[in-house]
Design an enzyme around this catalytic site. Structure first.
Site, PDB file in Angstrom:
ATOM      1  N   SER A  15     -65.272  22.053  88.598  1.00  0.00           N
ATOM      2  CA  SER A  15     -65.118  20.608  88.379  1.00  0.00           C
ATOM      3  C   SER A  15     -66.255  19.815  89.016  1.00  0.00           C
ATOM      4  CB  SER A  15     -63.802  20.131  88.990  1.00  0.00           C
ATOM      5  OG  SER A  15     -62.731  20.919  88.524  1.00  0.00           O
ATOM      6  N   GLU A  35     -73.233  30.302  87.703  1.00  0.00           N
ATOM      7  CA  GLU A  35     -71.787  30.555  87.748  1.00  0.00           C
ATOM      8  C   GLU A  35     -71.569  32.048  87.567  1.00  0.00           C
ATOM      9  OE1 GLU A  35     -68.723  28.764  88.209  1.00  0.00           O
ATOM     10  OE2 GLU A  35     -68.173  30.894  88.152  1.00  0.00           O
ATOM     11  N   CYS A  43     -59.978  24.785  88.104  1.00  0.00           N
ATOM     12  CA  CYS A  43     -59.099  23.862  87.383  1.00  0.00           C
ATOM     13  C   CYS A  43     -58.850  24.361  85.959  1.00  0.00           C
ATOM     14  CB  CYS A  43     -59.737  22.473  87.365  1.00  0.00           C
ATOM     15  SG  CYS A  43     -58.881  21.317  86.320  1.00  0.00           S
ATOM     16  N   CYS A  48     -55.198  23.837  87.418  1.00  0.00           N
ATOM     17  CA  CYS A  48     -54.523  22.727  86.730  1.00  0.00           C
ATOM     18  C   CYS A  48     -54.144  23.028  85.266  1.00  0.00           C
ATOM     19  CB  CYS A  48     -55.405  21.488  86.701  1.00  0.00           C
ATOM     20  SG  CYS A  48     -56.556  21.304  88.060  1.00  0.00           S
ATOM     21  N   LYS A  51     -51.841  26.232  84.544  1.00  0.00           N
ATOM     22  CA  LYS A  51     -50.564  25.922  85.210  1.00  0.00           C
ATOM     23  C   LYS A  51     -49.764  24.890  84.417  1.00  0.00           C
ATOM     24  CE  LYS A  51     -50.562  22.525  87.767  1.00  0.00           C
ATOM     25  NZ  LYS A  51     -50.931  21.947  89.051  1.00  0.00           N
ATOM     26  N   TYR A  99     -67.129  23.527  77.863  1.00  0.00           N
ATOM     27  CA  TYR A  99     -67.935  23.300  79.078  1.00  0.00           C
ATOM     28  C   TYR A  99     -69.380  23.763  78.890  1.00  0.00           C
ATOM     29  CZ  TYR A  99     -64.455  21.254  82.077  1.00  0.00           C
ATOM     30  OH  TYR A  99     -63.580  20.366  82.627  1.00  0.00           O
ATOM     31  N   GLY A 115     -74.856  33.254  92.806  1.00  0.00           N
ATOM     32  CA  GLY A 115     -75.978  32.639  93.501  1.00  0.00           C
ATOM     33  C   GLY A 115     -75.894  32.855  95.003  1.00  0.00           C
ATOM     34  N   GLY A 175     -44.261  27.183 100.644  1.00  0.00           N
ATOM     35  CA  GLY A 175     -43.558  26.073  99.972  1.00  0.00           C
ATOM     36  C   GLY A 175     -44.468  24.887  99.728  1.00  0.00           C
ATOM     37  N   TYR A 177     -47.605  22.912  97.343  1.00  0.00           N
ATOM     38  CA  TYR A 177     -47.478  22.457  95.956  1.00  0.00           C
ATOM     39  C   TYR A 177     -47.614  23.597  94.960  1.00  0.00           C
ATOM     40  CZ  TYR A 177     -52.443  22.160  94.465  1.00  0.00           C
ATOM     41  OH  TYR A 177     -53.728  22.430  94.072  1.00  0.00           O
ATOM     42  N   GLU A 181     -44.600  24.720  92.314  1.00  0.00           N
ATOM     43  CA  GLU A 181     -44.911  24.651  90.879  1.00  0.00           C
ATOM     44  C   GLU A 181     -44.601  25.992  90.208  1.00  0.00           C
ATOM     45  OE1 GLU A 181     -48.333  21.175  90.659  1.00  0.00           O
ATOM     46  OE2 GLU A 181     -49.001  23.246  90.793  1.00  0.00           O
ATOM     47  N   HIS A 436     -37.704  -2.232  80.240  1.00  0.00           N
ATOM     48  CA  HIS A 436     -36.332  -1.743  80.232  1.00  0.00           C
ATOM     49  C   HIS A 436     -36.004  -1.059  78.919  1.00  0.00           C
ATOM     50  CE1 HIS A 436     -32.210  -1.653  81.582  1.00  0.00           C
ATOM     51  NE2 HIS A 436     -31.825  -2.111  80.398  1.00  0.00           N
ATOM     52  N   GLU A 441     -39.264   1.014  85.900  1.00  0.00           N
ATOM     53  CA  GLU A 441     -38.933  -0.371  86.248  1.00  0.00           C
ATOM     54  C   GLU A 441     -38.321  -0.479  87.642  1.00  0.00           C
ATOM     55  OE1 GLU A 441     -35.752  -2.359  84.007  1.00  0.00           O
ATOM     56  OE2 GLU A 441     -35.023  -0.400  83.361  1.00  0.00           O
TER      57      GLU A 441
HETATM   58  P1  FAD Z   1     -63.940  25.209  91.482  1.00  0.00           P
HETATM   59  O1  FAD Z   1     -63.348  24.538  90.322  1.00  0.00           O
HETATM   60  O2  FAD Z   1     -63.190  26.300  92.129  1.00  0.00           O
HETATM   61  O3  FAD Z   1     -65.352  25.758  91.016  1.00  0.00           O
HETATM   62  C1  FAD Z   1     -66.146  26.576  91.822  1.00  0.00           C
HETATM   63  C2  FAD Z   1     -66.903  27.520  90.920  1.00  0.00           C
HETATM   64  O4  FAD Z   1     -67.907  28.178  91.680  1.00  0.00           O
HETATM   65  C3  FAD Z   1     -66.020  28.628  90.357  1.00  0.00           C
HETATM   66  O5  FAD Z   1     -66.166  28.664  88.962  1.00  0.00           O
HETATM   67  C4  FAD Z   1     -66.550  29.901  91.008  1.00  0.00           C
HETATM   68  O6  FAD Z   1     -66.461  31.018  90.158  1.00  0.00           O
HETATM   69  C5  FAD Z   1     -67.986  29.521  91.259  1.00  0.00           C
HETATM   70  N1  FAD Z   1     -68.655  30.261  92.326  1.00  0.00           N
HETATM   71  C6  FAD Z   1     -68.179  30.515  93.576  1.00  0.00           C
HETATM   72  N2  FAD Z   1     -69.117  31.171  94.292  1.00  0.00           N
HETATM   73  C7  FAD Z   1     -70.194  31.324  93.473  1.00  0.00           C
HETATM   74  C8  FAD Z   1     -71.484  31.901  93.641  1.00  0.00           C
HETATM   75  N3  FAD Z   1     -71.873  32.445  94.807  1.00  0.00           N
HETATM   76  N4  FAD Z   1     -72.349  31.894  92.586  1.00  0.00           N
HETATM   77  C9  FAD Z   1     -71.968  31.335  91.398  1.00  0.00           C
HETATM   78  N5  FAD Z   1     -70.778  30.755  91.195  1.00  0.00           N
HETATM   79  C10 FAD Z   1     -69.905  30.751  92.221  1.00  0.00           C
HETATM   80  N6  FAD Z   1     -56.061  19.978  91.182  1.00  0.00           N
HETATM   81  C11 FAD Z   1     -55.603  18.869  90.559  1.00  0.00           C
HETATM   82  O7  FAD Z   1     -56.240  17.816  90.648  1.00  0.00           O
HETATM   83  N7  FAD Z   1     -54.444  18.893  89.826  1.00  0.00           N
HETATM   84  C12 FAD Z   1     -53.712  20.022  89.680  1.00  0.00           C
HETATM   85  O8  FAD Z   1     -52.686  20.002  89.016  1.00  0.00           O
HETATM   86  C13 FAD Z   1     -54.177  21.198  90.318  1.00  0.00           C
HETATM   87  N8  FAD Z   1     -53.492  22.355  90.175  1.00  0.00           N
HETATM   88  C14 FAD Z   1     -53.957  23.488  90.763  1.00  0.00           C
HETATM   89  C15 FAD Z   1     -53.243  24.651  90.605  1.00  0.00           C
HETATM   90  C16 FAD Z   1     -53.675  25.814  91.181  1.00  0.00           C
HETATM   91  C17 FAD Z   1     -52.877  27.070  91.003  1.00  0.00           C
HETATM   92  C18 FAD Z   1     -54.888  25.803  91.935  1.00  0.00           C
HETATM   93  C19 FAD Z   1     -55.387  27.075  92.573  1.00  0.00           C
HETATM   94  C20 FAD Z   1     -55.615  24.656  92.103  1.00  0.00           C
HETATM   95  C21 FAD Z   1     -55.153  23.482  91.522  1.00  0.00           C
HETATM   96  N9  FAD Z   1     -55.842  22.273  91.672  1.00  0.00           N
HETATM   97  C22 FAD Z   1     -55.369  21.141  91.071  1.00  0.00           C
HETATM   98  C23 FAD Z   1     -57.055  22.182  92.516  1.00  0.00           C
HETATM   99  C24 FAD Z   1     -58.330  22.190  91.675  1.00  0.00           C
HETATM  100  O9  FAD Z   1     -58.331  23.303  90.814  1.00  0.00           O
HETATM  101  C25 FAD Z   1     -59.541  22.220  92.583  1.00  0.00           C
HETATM  102  O10 FAD Z   1     -59.468  21.163  93.506  1.00  0.00           O
HETATM  103  C26 FAD Z   1     -60.842  22.082  91.798  1.00  0.00           C
HETATM  104  O11 FAD Z   1     -60.980  23.098  90.852  1.00  0.00           O
HETATM  105  C27 FAD Z   1     -62.028  22.085  92.756  1.00  0.00           C
HETATM  106  O12 FAD Z   1     -63.214  22.030  92.040  1.00  0.00           O
HETATM  107  P2  FAD Z   1     -64.540  22.647  92.661  1.00  0.00           P
HETATM  108  O13 FAD Z   1     -65.653  22.287  91.716  1.00  0.00           O
HETATM  109  O14 FAD Z   1     -64.673  22.279  94.056  1.00  0.00           O
HETATM  110  O15 FAD Z   1     -64.309  24.209  92.654  1.00  0.00           O
END
Ligand code: FAD
Length: 470
Positions: A15, A35, A43, A48, A51, A99, A115, A175, A177, A181, A436, A441
């Protein structure tokens, strides 16, 4: 000739990394992103999105039951886990493609592989070195697993989202989030779910009324909540059954055990400390309010910084960084008033202070609570309640927090989050006309303050004092 191959090199296409890279690319920066897994990150592939698709799938169970109260005769519904998995996976494949296209359209070069930072301007991926003026660490986090015997038989949220079969009996450790879920999903899909908790109630860190109410609602749904239960050892029997030995000496038999006991920032082996990037005691990258690390040209956003670990926050941090670095528009992301939701059943939505935080930070507060049976369940007969809570600073009348547990809470709280960000007062809520009949509300029609526990106690003491005084 430019001094570096790129203006920005991002590690991690989740993200935060994708958002920052695309925004930077749109401003003409030369950007590369690496990546080592699927494009879109946690996510999209392990959080997200999958799930929420499973939450939708699971909710039909209650919908079929509720329909009877409205005159529908629904034949005994059957459920096919493999069909839901296949549909979900197809959607995730589509998103991976979306993406990739988004990155391409923003002129961002995707480099597939893991990386590792070699020096402050160099990243190595698959044996090849790339240089950049600035580096962005956006590597996210991974699930934590404790070191206990037999832990290799446990799964995490990653595995739970793509189990080959629906377990008949599932134990969920934790327990938080993610734990609640998954409890909601698997319980509704027919598994016998047991939750092993550290304390008495779920959702540590949330408002206490929300925690208490959700704990009750989960029990009503048949989820077996076991407070203060810790696993010492996991053993796999020849028939596949898992035998969980607790610290109290009990044995619990299940088909799967899911650990939802927190997450760890992905910083190991990245080479960060070697180039001088400071990590905190949990391994998270330490950043300032501009997402800058202790090395001047290295930045970090998202879960790897362990600030507020949510997708929209990672995205906003990433975009703020691109604005600052590549658009001459210095932007800090404001981490206050971030709303969040828990997609359990019934779901939770929350924004702002809990009651305890509000009392600690603002002193005297007024609390309004509404606890009711939603209209839908007057005919469905379902024993499920909704609770809504508003916390108001007494001196100014400003709302400090909105909390809700009940159907549609995440959708409703989003609107309240806008109001909170704008500094809404209780008076303005009172002047707003409700829609309503809705549950929403209630947020604009609450009139009665809940008696303040301390004032009530003081009054009680005062009353007691009178007879003795004479
Ligand atoms: P990520 O999305 O984790 O991206 C990091 C990326 O870096 C990954 O693709 C990984 O493969 C890559 N990477 C790691 N190391 C390396 C490397 N050395 N070289 C190359 N690539 C690498 N958030 C919400 O807002 N709403 C929700 O409902 C929600 N539900 C969730 C449910 C679950 C089960 C989980 C686990 C998380 C949930 N989250 C939710 C949290 C959300 O997914 C994270 O906050 C979000 O993805 C963080 O984004 P990010 O870019 O920091 O990391």
């Amino acid at each position: 000739m430019p001094q570096y191959d790129f203006d920005l090199f991002t590690i991690g296409a989740g993200s935060g990394g994708v958002a920052a890279s695309r925004r930077a690319g749109s401003y003409g920066a030369r950007v590369a992103i690496c990546e080592d897994s699927r494009i879109g990150g946690t996510c999209v592939h392990r959080g997200c999105v999958p799930k929420k698709l499973l939450v939708y799938g699971a909710h039909f169970h209650a919908d079929f039951e509720d329909a009877a109260g409205y005159g529908w005769s629904v034949p005994e519904p059957t459920f096919d886990w493999t069909k839901l998995q296949a549909a979900k996976n197809k959607e995730l494949d589509r998103l991976d493609g979306v993406y990739r296209r988004l990155l391409r359209d923003s002129g961002v070069q995707l480099i597939e592989g893991r990386g590792r930072v070699v020096d402050a301007h160099t990243v190595e991926v698959g044996g090849k070195r790339y240089t950049a003026e600035r580096l962005l660490v956006a590597t996210g986090s991974h699930p934590f697993l404790p070191e206990i015997p037999g832990i290799e038989h446990a799964i995490t949220s990653d595995g739970a989202l793509s189990l080959p079969e629906l377990p008949r009996r599932l134990a969920i450790v934790g327990g938080g989030y993610i734990g609640v879920e998954f409890a909601g999903i698997f319980n509704a899909l027919g598994a016998k779910v047991m939750m092993l908790l550290r304390g008495e109630t779920v959702l540590r860190g949330f408002d206490n009324d929300i925690r208490g109410m959700l704990t009750q609602e989960l029990r009503k749904k048949g989820i077996d909540l076991r407070p203060e239960t810790f696993i010492r050892d996991i053993e796999k029997r020849p028939d596949g059954t898992l035998s969980l030995l607790t610290r109290m000496g009990d044995t619990l038999e299940v088909d799967a055990v899911l650990y939802a006991t927190g997450r760890v920032p992905n910083t190991k082996g990245l080479g960060l400390e070697e180039v001088g990037v400071r990590l905190n005691e949990r391994g998270a990258v330490q950043v300032d309010e501009w997402s800058r690390t202790s090395v001047e040209n290295i930045y970090a956003v998202g879960d790897v910084t362990d600030r507020i670990n949510l997708t929209p926050v990672a995205i906003a941090e990433g975009r703020a960084l691109a604005e600052t670095l590549f658009h001459d528009n210095p932007t800090k992301f404001d981490h206050t008033g971030v709303a969040s939701a828990v997609f359990c059943q019934p779901p939770v939505g929350t924004v702002g202070c809990t009651e305890n935080q509000a009392r600690e930070r603002y002193g005297q507060v007024d609390v309004y609570v509404s606890n009711f049976r939603p209209m839908k369940h007057t005919l469905s007969g379902r024993d499920e309640r909704t609770m809504m809570k508003v916390i108001v600073e007494r001196a100014s009348g400003r709302v400090l927090g909105f909390h809700m547990v009940g159907a549609d809470a995440p959708e409703i709280i989003q609107g309240m989050a806008v109001a909170l960000k704008c500094g809404v007062t209780k008076k303005q809520l009172d002047a707003t006309v409700g829609i309503h009949p809705t549950a929403a509300e209630e947020f604009v029609t609450m009139r009665d303050k809940r008696p303040d526990p301390e004032e009530a106690a003081a009054q009680e003491r005062g009353r007691d004092a009178v007879p003795h005084a004479h």
